[in-house]
Write a protein that holds these residues in place. Structure first.
Motif, PDB file in Angstrom:
ATOM      1  N   PHE A 141       0.983  -1.376  -0.063  1.00 29.08           N
ATOM      2  CA  PHE A 141      -0.048   0.076   0.271  1.00 29.08           C
ATOM      3  C   PHE A 141       0.695   1.428   0.093  1.00 29.08           C
ATOM      4  O   PHE A 141       2.353   1.120   0.688  1.00 29.08           O
ATOM      5  CB  PHE A 141      -0.720  -0.209   1.019  1.00 29.08           C
ATOM      6  N   SER A 142       0.589   2.460  -0.583  1.00 27.68           N
ATOM      7  CA  SER A 142       0.783   4.218  -0.622  1.00 27.68           C
ATOM      8  C   SER A 142       0.277   4.338  -0.318  1.00 27.68           C
ATOM      9  O   SER A 142      -0.587   4.728  -1.068  1.00 27.68           O
ATOM     10  CB  SER A 142       1.672   3.435  -1.800  1.00 27.68           C
ATOM     11  N   ASP A 143       0.611   6.104  -0.179  1.00 29.85           N
ATOM     12  CA  ASP A 143       0.006   7.128   0.353  1.00 29.85           C
ATOM     13  C   ASP A 143       0.750   8.094   0.830  1.00 29.85           C
ATOM     14  O   ASP A 143       1.492   7.777   2.051  1.00 29.85           O
ATOM     15  CB  ASP A 143      -1.022   7.205   1.094  1.00 29.85           C
ATOM     16  N   PRO A 144       0.353   9.081   0.220  1.00 22.55           N
ATOM     17  CA  PRO A 144       1.510  10.360   0.352  1.00 22.55           C
ATOM     18  C   PRO A 144       1.410  10.669   1.834  1.00 22.55           C
ATOM     19  O   PRO A 144       2.374  10.928   3.011  1.00 22.55           O
ATOM     20  CB  PRO A 144       1.380  11.419  -0.140  1.00 22.55           C
ATOM     21  N   GLN A 145       0.353  10.722   2.649  1.00 24.97           N
ATOM     22  CA  GLN A 145      -0.473  11.117   3.756  1.00 24.97           C
ATOM     23  C   GLN A 145       0.512  10.064   5.031  1.00 24.97           C
ATOM     24  O   GLN A 145       1.269  10.531   6.043  1.00 24.97           O
ATOM     25  CB  GLN A 145      -1.208  10.935   4.175  1.00 24.97           C
ATOM     26  N   LEU A 146       0.716   8.250   4.590  1.00 26.59           N
ATOM     27  CA  LEU A 146       1.545   7.754   5.644  1.00 26.59           C
ATOM     28  C   LEU A 146       2.816   8.122   5.311  1.00 26.59           C
ATOM     29  O   LEU A 146       3.665   7.933   6.718  1.00 26.59           O
ATOM     30  CB  LEU A 146       1.576   6.171   4.953  1.00 26.59           C
ATOM     31  N   TYR A 147       3.779   8.976   4.385  1.00 24.64           N
ATOM     32  CA  TYR A 147       4.874   9.315   4.589  1.00 24.64           C
ATOM     33  C   TYR A 147       4.876  11.030   4.952  1.00 24.64           C
ATOM     34  O   TYR A 147       5.973  10.633   5.473  1.00 24.64           O
ATOM     35  CB  TYR A 147       5.519   9.480   3.514  1.00 24.64           C
ATOM     36  N   TYR A 148       3.700  11.238   4.951  1.00 25.48           N
ATOM     37  CA  TYR A 148       4.304  12.244   5.830  1.00 25.48           C
ATOM     38  C   TYR A 148       3.930  12.489   7.267  1.00 25.48           C
ATOM     39  O   TYR A 148       4.568  12.680   7.800  1.00 25.48           O
ATOM     40  CB  TYR A 148       2.600  13.374   6.096  1.00 25.48           C
ATOM     41  N   LEU A 149       3.347  11.688   7.557  1.00 22.69           N
ATOM     42  CA  LEU A 149       2.898  10.552   9.667  1.00 22.69           C
ATOM     43  C   LEU A 149       4.115  10.152   9.918  1.00 22.69           C
ATOM     44  O   LEU A 149       4.752  10.186  10.713  1.00 22.69           O
ATOM     45  CB  LEU A 149       1.396   9.990   9.352  1.00 22.69           C
ATOM     46  N   LEU A 150       5.049   9.587   9.219  1.00 19.08           N
ATOM     47  CA  LEU A 150       6.447   8.808   9.054  1.00 19.08           C
ATOM     48  C   LEU A 150       7.263  10.159   9.482  1.00 19.08           C
ATOM     49  O   LEU A 150       7.981   9.815  10.471  1.00 19.08           O
ATOM     50  CB  LEU A 150       6.844   8.041   7.892  1.00 19.08           C
ATOM     51  N   GLY A 151       7.087  10.772   8.593  1.00 19.62           N
ATOM     52  CA  GLY A 151       7.807  12.246   8.624  1.00 19.62           C
ATOM     53  C   GLY A 151       7.730  12.858   9.863  1.00 19.62           C
ATOM     54  O   GLY A 151       9.018  12.856  11.591  1.00 19.62           O
ATOM     55  N   THR A 152       6.820  12.683  10.530  1.00 21.92           N
ATOM     56  CA  THR A 152       6.134  13.216  12.087  1.00 21.92           C
ATOM     57  C   THR A 152       6.354  12.059  13.090  1.00 21.92           C
ATOM     58  O   THR A 152       7.148  13.204  14.067  1.00 21.92           O
ATOM     59  CB  THR A 152       4.669  14.113  12.058  1.00 21.92           C
ATOM     60  N   LEU A 153       6.291  11.682  12.773  1.00 22.07           N
ATOM     61  CA  LEU A 153       6.636  10.113  13.762  1.00 22.07           C
ATOM     62  C   LEU A 153       8.369  10.178  13.914  1.00 22.07           C
ATOM     63  O   LEU A 153       9.076  10.332  15.113  1.00 22.07           O
ATOM     64  CB  LEU A 153       6.703   9.059  13.798  1.00 22.07           C
ATOM     65  N   THR A 154       8.939  10.272  13.310  1.00 17.70           N
ATOM     66  CA  THR A 154      10.677   9.996  13.424  1.00 17.70           C
ATOM     67  C   THR A 154      11.320  11.699  13.794  1.00 17.70           C
ATOM     68  O   THR A 154      12.126  11.680  14.264  1.00 17.70           O
ATOM     69  CB  THR A 154      11.501   9.795  11.715  1.00 17.70           C
ATOM     70  N   PHE A 155      10.515  12.921  12.939  1.00 15.33           N
ATOM     71  CA  PHE A 155      10.883  14.033  13.973  1.00 15.33           C
ATOM     72  C   PHE A 155      10.569  14.541  15.742  1.00 15.33           C
ATOM     73  O   PHE A 155      11.124  14.770  15.504  1.00 15.33           O
ATOM     74  CB  PHE A 155      10.176  15.015  13.353  1.00 15.33           C
ATOM     75  N   LEU A 156       9.926  13.662  16.235  1.00 10.45           N
ATOM     76  CA  LEU A 156       9.352  13.177  17.059  1.00 10.45           C
ATOM     77  C   LEU A 156      10.271  12.686  18.263  1.00 10.45           C
ATOM     78  O   LEU A 156      10.992  12.684  19.499  1.00 10.45           O
ATOM     79  CB  LEU A 156       8.132  12.730  17.860  1.00 10.45           C
ATOM     80  N   GLN A 157      11.065  11.437  17.716  1.00  6.78           N
ATOM     81  CA  GLN A 157      12.056  10.345  17.590  1.00  6.78           C
ATOM     82  C   GLN A 157      13.403  11.314  17.684  1.00  6.78           C
ATOM     83  O   GLN A 157      14.509  10.841  18.068  1.00  6.78           O
ATOM     84  CB  GLN A 157      11.958   9.731  17.385  1.00  6.78           C
ATOM     85  N   LYS A 158      13.220  12.884  16.858  1.00  4.33           N
ATOM     86  CA  LYS A 158      14.641  13.733  17.144  1.00  4.33           C
ATOM     87  C   LYS A 158      15.560  12.592  16.264  1.00  4.33           C
ATOM     88  O   LYS A 158      16.623  12.743  15.538  1.00  4.33           O
ATOM     89  CB  LYS A 158      15.186  14.057  18.049  1.00  4.33           C
ATOM     90  N   LYS A 159      14.950  12.029  15.014  1.00  4.95           N
ATOM     91  CA  LYS A 159      15.389  10.768  14.476  1.00  4.95           C
ATOM     92  C   LYS A 159      15.625  12.528  12.465  1.00  4.95           C
ATOM     93  O   LYS A 159      15.189  11.060  11.898  1.00  4.95           O
ATOM     94  CB  LYS A 159      15.135   9.952  13.958  1.00  4.95           C
ATOM     95  N   TYR A 160      16.345  13.125  12.745  1.00  2.00           N
ATOM     96  CA  TYR A 160      15.558  14.134  11.444  1.00  2.00           C
ATOM     97  C   TYR A 160      16.039  13.931  10.180  1.00  2.00           C
ATOM     98  O   TYR A 160      15.579  14.368   9.307  1.00  2.00           O
ATOM     99  CB  TYR A 160      16.496  15.325  12.509  1.00  2.00           C
ATOM    100  N   ASP A 161      17.506  12.599   9.857  1.00  2.00           N
ATOM    101  CA  ASP A 161      17.567  12.463   8.565  1.00  2.00           C
ATOM    102  C   ASP A 161      16.955  11.554   7.860  1.00  2.00           C
ATOM    103  O   ASP A 161      16.273  11.367   6.723  1.00  2.00           O
ATOM    104  CB  ASP A 161      18.898  12.172   8.692  1.00  2.00           C
ATOM    105  N   GLU A 162      16.181  10.486   9.716  1.00  2.00           N
ATOM    106  CA  GLU A 162      14.975   9.816   8.565  1.00  2.00           C
ATOM    107  C   GLU A 162      14.084  10.253   8.159  1.00  2.00           C
ATOM    108  O   GLU A 162      13.054  10.467   7.325  1.00  2.00           O
ATOM    109  CB  GLU A 162      14.494   9.126   9.843  1.00  2.00           C
ATOM    110  N   ALA A 163      13.326  12.046   8.978  1.00  2.00           N
ATOM    111  CA  ALA A 163      12.424  12.416   9.311  1.00  2.00           C
ATOM    112  C   ALA A 163      12.285  13.086   7.713  1.00  2.00           C
ATOM    113  O   ALA A 163      11.377  13.232   7.311  1.00  2.00           O
ATOM    114  CB  ALA A 163      11.943  13.840  10.098  1.00  2.00           C
ATOM    115  N   LEU A 164      13.932  13.436   7.587  1.00  2.00           N
ATOM    116  CA  LEU A 164      13.991  14.654   6.221  1.00  2.00           C
ATOM    117  C   LEU A 164      13.399  13.464   4.799  1.00  2.00           C
ATOM    118  O   LEU A 164      12.385  14.002   3.927  1.00  2.00           O
ATOM    119  CB  LEU A 164      14.958  15.085   5.644  1.00  2.00           C
ATOM    120  N   LYS A 165      13.922  12.250   5.191  1.00  2.00           N
ATOM    121  CA  LYS A 165      13.670  11.184   3.917  1.00  2.00           C
ATOM    122  C   LYS A 165      12.140  11.068   4.221  1.00  2.00           C
ATOM    123  O   LYS A 165      12.262  10.929   2.692  1.00  2.00           O
ATOM    124  CB  LYS A 165      14.386  10.165   4.384  1.00  2.00           C
TER     125      LYS A 165
END
Length: 237
Positions: A141-165
């Motif tokens: 499955f794929s949806d841009p919203q899920l990648y945005y949410l993954l960005g937010t989740l990794t941002f909150l964990q301070k995993k900034y390189d992953e969040a940018l990706k």
């Protein structure tokens, strides 16, 4: 088309229960359909229960929807709606259970995935939310919203390189995601990479100048750049 709505808006609509599929049309193929009048009655009851849930009458609303499920277990949105009511009541484990039941009946329902992830997040488990979405994406499955949410989740964990990706991945599917540009700008501000932050703020502003937090990020950037008067104006905005 809900897939073209900005990620922040979609997430809010899903969390409020305004988005959902009343039933999966694919499951209707080859079936004798129920009397439309009966379905209208069920729809009206479900709508009434949702309103009650929004007003804080959680258990009363759930009781109404449970009766709907007893009469027709195939109404996907009934499970989704109960999940939303539990979510609003901050009963996140119960919410996950019903969102999962909705997802079983409609495996491509991105909103169920989002709400399960947000339930884990509200339980203080962002890594579990991240893992759940990654496992879901692995199923094809794929949806841009899920990648945005993954960005937010990794941002909150301070995993900034992953969040940018992940934000970049969201933009590859939906170039109009002002929220992704804005979030990337916030990371670049934290890293004192002012040219990159300016670029992403400009892109976000061009798409949606009224986006939540965009002027706050602008203000922080201007303040860090030693431009206090412009920063003050952005804070006021």
């Amino acid at each position: 088309n809900f897939r073209k709505i900005d990620p922040e808006t979609r997430e809010k609509l899903a969390a409020l229960g305004y988005i959902g599929a009343f039933t999966d049309s694919k499951k209707l193929e080859g079936k004798t359909l129920a009397n439309p009048k009966e379905k209208i009655l069920i729809f009206n009851e479900l709508s009434r229960a949702r309103e009650m849930g929004m007003d804080g009458q959680f258990d009363e609303a759930i009781a109404i929807i449970q009766k709907i499920i007893a009469s027709d277990p195939d109404i996907n949105d009934a499970y989704f709606s109960i999940g939303n009511i539990h979510f609003k009541a901050r009963r996140f484990k119960e919410a996950i259970s019903f969102f999962e039941q909705a997802l079983e009946r409609k495996p491509d329902d991105t909103f169920c995935v989002m709400n399960i992830a947000n339930s884990y997040l509200n339980m203080g488990q962002p890594a579990q939310a991240e893992a759940f979405i990654i496992d879901y994406l692995k199923k094809g499955f794929s949806d841009p919203q899920l990648y945005y949410l993954l960005g937010t989740l990794t941002f909150l964990q301070k995993k900034y390189d992953e969040a940018l990706k992940y934000y970049d991945e969201c933009l590859s599917f939906n170039s109009d995601s002002a929220s992704s540009h804005n979030a990337m700008a916030a990371i670049y501000i934290l890293r004192d990479d002012f040219p990159s932050a300016e670029k992403h703020i400009a892109s976000a502003m061009a798409i949606d100048p009224r986006l939540t937090n965009i002027n706050y990020n602008r203000a922080e950037l201007l303040e860090k750049q030693g431009r206090p008067q412009e920063a003050a104006e952005a804070y006021r905005t």
